[in-house]
Design a protein around this motif. Sequence first.
Motif, PDB file in Angstrom:
ATOM      1  N   LEU A   1       0.848  -1.634  -0.206  1.00 37.42           N
ATOM      2  CA  LEU A   1      -0.525   0.114  -0.088  1.00 37.42           C
ATOM      3  C   LEU A   1       0.475   1.544   0.721  1.00 37.42           C
ATOM      4  CD1 LEU A   1      -2.987   1.695  -0.222  1.00 37.42           C
ATOM      5  CD2 LEU A   1      -2.724   1.049   2.610  1.00 37.42           C
ATOM      6  N   LYS A   2       0.212   2.372  -0.716  1.00 36.26           N
ATOM      7  CA  LYS A   2       1.546   3.560  -1.356  1.00 36.26           C
ATOM      8  C   LYS A   2       0.752   4.310  -1.165  1.00 36.26           C
ATOM      9  CE  LYS A   2       5.167   3.131  -2.683  1.00 36.26           C
ATOM     10  NZ  LYS A   2       6.397   3.591  -2.451  1.00 36.26           N
ATOM     11  N   THR A   3       1.298   5.645  -1.006  1.00 37.26           N
ATOM     12  CA  THR A   3       0.369   7.201  -0.878  1.00 37.26           C
ATOM     13  C   THR A   3       1.405   7.598  -0.782  1.00 37.26           C
ATOM     14  OG1 THR A   3      -0.284   6.470   1.719  1.00 37.26           O
ATOM     15  CG2 THR A   3      -0.721   8.294   1.662  1.00 37.26           C
ATOM     16  N   CYS A   4       0.287   8.819  -2.204  1.00 35.52           N
ATOM     17  CA  CYS A   4       1.102   9.760  -2.339  1.00 35.52           C
ATOM     18  C   CYS A   4       0.941  10.455  -1.507  1.00 35.52           C
ATOM     19  CB  CYS A   4      -0.216  10.403  -3.563  1.00 35.52           C
ATOM     20  SG  CYS A   4      -1.011   9.379  -4.851  1.00 35.52           S
ATOM     21  N   GLY A   5       2.278  11.959  -2.290  1.00 33.81           N
ATOM     22  CA  GLY A   5       2.289  13.532  -1.187  1.00 33.81           C
ATOM     23  C   GLY A   5       1.042  13.515  -0.608  1.00 33.81           C
ATOM     24  N   ASN A   6       1.079  14.647   0.484  1.00 33.64           N
ATOM     25  CA  ASN A   6      -0.011  15.833   0.850  1.00 33.64           C
ATOM     26  C   ASN A   6      -0.860  16.447  -0.239  1.00 33.64           C
ATOM     27  OD1 ASN A   6      -1.164  17.442   2.558  1.00 33.64           O
ATOM     28  ND2 ASN A   6      -2.174  15.586   3.544  1.00 33.64           N
ATOM     29  N   GLY A   7      -1.951  16.356  -0.731  1.00 32.06           N
ATOM     30  CA  GLY A   7      -2.077  17.404  -2.162  1.00 32.06           C
ATOM     31  C   GLY A   7      -2.546  16.723  -3.426  1.00 32.06           C
TER      32      GLY A   7
ATOM     33  N   GLN B   1     -12.301   9.409  -0.282  1.00 35.05           N
ATOM     34  CA  GLN B   1     -11.050   9.438   1.284  1.00 35.05           C
ATOM     35  C   GLN B   1     -10.000  10.001   0.526  1.00 35.05           C
ATOM     36  OE1 GLN B   1     -11.109   6.211   3.183  1.00 35.05           O
ATOM     37  NE2 GLN B   1     -13.060   5.637   3.502  1.00 35.05           N
ATOM     38  N   LEU B   2      -9.742  11.673   2.071  1.00 32.23           N
ATOM     39  CA  LEU B   2      -8.437  11.211   1.213  1.00 32.23           C
ATOM     40  C   LEU B   2      -7.155  11.001   2.890  1.00 32.23           C
ATOM     41  CD1 LEU B   2      -9.100  14.542  -0.944  1.00 32.23           C
ATOM     42  CD2 LEU B   2      -7.310  12.766  -1.549  1.00 32.23           C
ATOM     43  N   GLU B   3      -5.953  11.394   2.737  1.00 34.77           N
ATOM     44  CA  GLU B   3      -5.434  12.007   4.002  1.00 34.77           C
ATOM     45  C   GLU B   3      -5.405  13.298   4.253  1.00 34.77           C
ATOM     46  OE1 GLU B   3      -2.902   9.675   6.228  1.00 34.77           O
ATOM     47  OE2 GLU B   3      -4.618   8.215   4.850  1.00 34.77           O
ATOM     48  N   PRO B   4      -5.528  13.146   5.886  1.00 37.00           N
ATOM     49  CA  PRO B   4      -6.372  15.195   6.265  1.00 37.00           C
ATOM     50  C   PRO B   4      -4.441  15.818   5.448  1.00 37.00           C
ATOM     51  CG  PRO B   4      -5.868  13.308   7.866  1.00 37.00           C
ATOM     52  CD  PRO B   4      -5.354  12.852   7.114  1.00 37.00           C
ATOM     53  N   PRO B   5      -4.641  17.037   5.414  1.00 37.24           N
ATOM     54  CA  PRO B   5      -4.046  17.319   4.911  1.00 37.24           C
ATOM     55  C   PRO B   5      -3.296  18.280   5.931  1.00 37.24           C
ATOM     56  CG  PRO B   5      -6.940  18.880   6.003  1.00 37.24           C
ATOM     57  CD  PRO B   5      -6.559  17.698   5.848  1.00 37.24           C
ATOM     58  N   ILE B   6      -2.023  18.846   5.477  1.00 38.59           N
ATOM     59  CA  ILE B   6      -1.120  19.127   5.992  1.00 38.59           C
ATOM     60  C   ILE B   6      -0.761  20.662   5.252  1.00 38.59           C
ATOM     61  CG2 ILE B   6       1.559  18.839   6.645  1.00 38.59           C
ATOM     62  CD1 ILE B   6       0.800  15.856   6.121  1.00 38.59           C
ATOM     63  N   SER B   7      -0.873  21.447   6.147  1.00 39.05           N
ATOM     64  CA  SER B   7      -0.355  23.003   5.590  1.00 39.05           C
ATOM     65  C   SER B   7       0.822  23.679   6.098  1.00 39.05           C
ATOM     66  CB  SER B   7      -1.579  23.807   6.028  1.00 39.05           C
ATOM     67  OG  SER B   7      -1.809  23.816   7.642  1.00 39.05           O
ATOM     68  N   THR B   8       1.302  24.267   4.941  1.00 38.59           N
ATOM     69  CA  THR B   8       2.978  25.116   5.671  1.00 38.59           C
ATOM     70  C   THR B   8       2.392  26.293   5.176  1.00 38.59           C
ATOM     71  OG1 THR B   8       3.852  24.858   3.908  1.00 38.59           O
ATOM     72  CG2 THR B   8       4.164  23.159   4.501  1.00 38.59           C
ATOM     73  N   PRO B   9       3.450  28.232   5.009  1.00 36.77           N
ATOM     74  CA  PRO B   9       2.783  29.248   5.076  1.00 36.77           C
ATOM     75  C   PRO B   9       2.204  29.083   3.388  1.00 36.77           C
ATOM     76  CG  PRO B   9       4.730  29.405   6.529  1.00 36.77           C
ATOM     77  CD  PRO B   9       4.589  28.005   5.718  1.00 36.77           C
ATOM     78  N   HIS B  10       0.989  29.954   3.099  1.00 39.66           N
ATOM     79  CA  HIS B  10       0.617  29.561   1.503  1.00 39.66           C
ATOM     80  C   HIS B  10       0.407  28.702   1.088  1.00 39.66           C
ATOM     81  CE1 HIS B  10       1.986  34.023   1.666  1.00 39.66           C
ATOM     82  NE2 HIS B  10       3.529  33.745   2.382  1.00 39.66           N
ATOM     83  N   CYS B  11      -0.032  27.345   1.980  1.00 34.02           N
ATOM     84  CA  CYS B  11       0.180  26.036   1.252  1.00 34.02           C
ATOM     85  C   CYS B  11      -1.148  25.352   2.174  1.00 34.02           C
ATOM     86  CB  CYS B  11       1.140  24.741   0.743  1.00 34.02           C
ATOM     87  SG  CYS B  11       2.168  25.866  -0.359  1.00 34.02           S
ATOM     88  N   ALA B  12      -2.102  25.479   1.170  1.00 31.65           N
ATOM     89  CA  ALA B  12      -3.208  24.494   2.521  1.00 31.65           C
ATOM     90  C   ALA B  12      -2.946  22.630   2.375  1.00 31.65           C
ATOM     91  CB  ALA B  12      -4.304  24.596   1.460  1.00 31.65           C
ATOM     92  N   ARG B  13      -1.989  22.374   1.433  1.00 35.80           N
ATOM     93  CA  ARG B  13      -1.696  20.901   1.331  1.00 35.80           C
ATOM     94  C   ARG B  13      -0.144  21.362   1.304  1.00 35.80           C
ATOM     95  NH1 ARG B  13      -4.920  16.309   2.068  1.00 35.80           N
ATOM     96  NH2 ARG B  13      -7.396  16.969   2.148  1.00 35.80           N
ATOM     97  N   LEU B  14       0.874  20.266   1.798  1.00 37.74           N
ATOM     98  CA  LEU B  14       1.981  20.061   0.819  1.00 37.74           C
ATOM     99  C   LEU B  14       2.592  20.785  -0.695  1.00 37.74           C
ATOM    100  CD1 LEU B  14       3.615  17.376   3.153  1.00 37.74           C
ATOM    101  CD2 LEU B  14       3.339  20.302   3.761  1.00 37.74           C
ATOM    102  N   TYR B  15       1.400  19.743  -1.101  1.00 34.12           N
ATOM    103  CA  TYR B  15       1.245  19.569  -3.333  1.00 34.12           C
ATOM    104  C   TYR B  15       0.272  20.586  -3.595  1.00 34.12           C
ATOM    105  CZ  TYR B  15       5.790  16.429  -2.390  1.00 34.12           C
ATOM    106  OH  TYR B  15       6.497  15.768  -2.225  1.00 34.12           O
ATOM    107  N   GLY B  16       0.136  21.483  -4.076  1.00 31.87           N
ATOM    108  CA  GLY B  16      -0.699  22.288  -4.943  1.00 31.87           C
ATOM    109  C   GLY B  16      -0.781  23.291  -5.940  1.00 31.87           C
ATOM    110  N   ILE B  17      -1.379  23.485  -6.282  1.00 32.03           N
ATOM    111  CA  ILE B  17      -1.656  24.893  -6.722  1.00 32.03           C
ATOM    112  C   ILE B  17      -2.624  26.121  -5.375  1.00 32.03           C
ATOM    113  CG2 ILE B  17      -1.587  26.603  -8.241  1.00 32.03           C
ATOM    114  CD1 ILE B  17      -0.614  24.650 -10.308  1.00 32.03           C
ATOM    115  N   PHE B  18      -2.077  26.928  -5.065  1.00 34.44           N
ATOM    116  CA  PHE B  18      -3.264  27.740  -4.262  1.00 34.44           C
ATOM    117  C   PHE B  18      -3.455  29.227  -4.362  1.00 34.44           C
ATOM    118  CE2 PHE B  18      -1.809  23.753  -2.471  1.00 34.44           C
ATOM    119  CZ  PHE B  18      -2.932  23.164  -2.136  1.00 34.44           C
TER     120      PHE B  18
END
Length: 262
Positions: free
Chosen positions: A49-55, A83-100
């Motif tokens: 079982l593998k999990t993609c990066g958050n986002g 279903q998705l893993e809970p979001p992990i946020s950093t400054p300006h990023c709602a998730r670790l990966y994405g365009i916001f």
Amino acid sequence: MKKCMFVLVALFGAAVAQDNFKCPDDFGFYPHDISCDKYWKCDNGVSELKTCGNGLAFDATDSKFLTENCDYLHNVDCGERTQLEPPISTPHCARLYGIFADEAKCDVFWNCWNGEASRYQCSPGLAYDREARVCMWADQVPECRNEEVAGGFTCPAAGELANTGSFSRHAHPEDCRKYYICLEGVAREYGCPIGTVFKIGDTDGSGNCEDPEDVPGCEDYYGDLDLKSIRKSELLAGLQSSEGRQANAKPLKPRPAPAEKA
């Protein structure tokens, strides 16, 4: 009570089924039944079982199941895999990966990769549309306030300017390269092509992009920049357009105030 027990048994059974995933083939990558950001990797018939990066989410479009690809959530059709893993946020990023989108400026957006945010700004007059995920005319983006759409600039009232009809051009009060276009009373901000500045026309509501030396007060707009090199780099990058984009250069002084008419 019996209904609750049935639901718990069903959920437990689904979990067990996923934990005991049997590989359809010796090698491949298979989507998880209920999670969009999880997938199964099969190697010699053994599943992991593998999990993609958050986002990110697993792209399951390969009908042969030979592609291991995690893509931005907005690029993946998850279908019933909700279903998705809970979001992990950093400054300006709602998730670790994405365009916001930026929360304060509608013409700014952030590309986040592993929690590191890279800032991008739309060209003059454009704003980032959160649904389409592209830069569009600022007045067409609901999140944009009037003072952001055209810096608070207001178009002249209908009939106020002679010989302009519903279309007119107006100099930016501070930046020699920028100007506003008014179309049917709606202001949009533009920028002259690199190496030029906006020259106010002889009649109200008119003007064109000209060489800086032909525009009094804007001669030194580009300072000591090598304009030939900048033009070449923009052309190679495919960035130059008929209306131009923002330059890295900043005016050495504000646009001179227009002389009062007698």
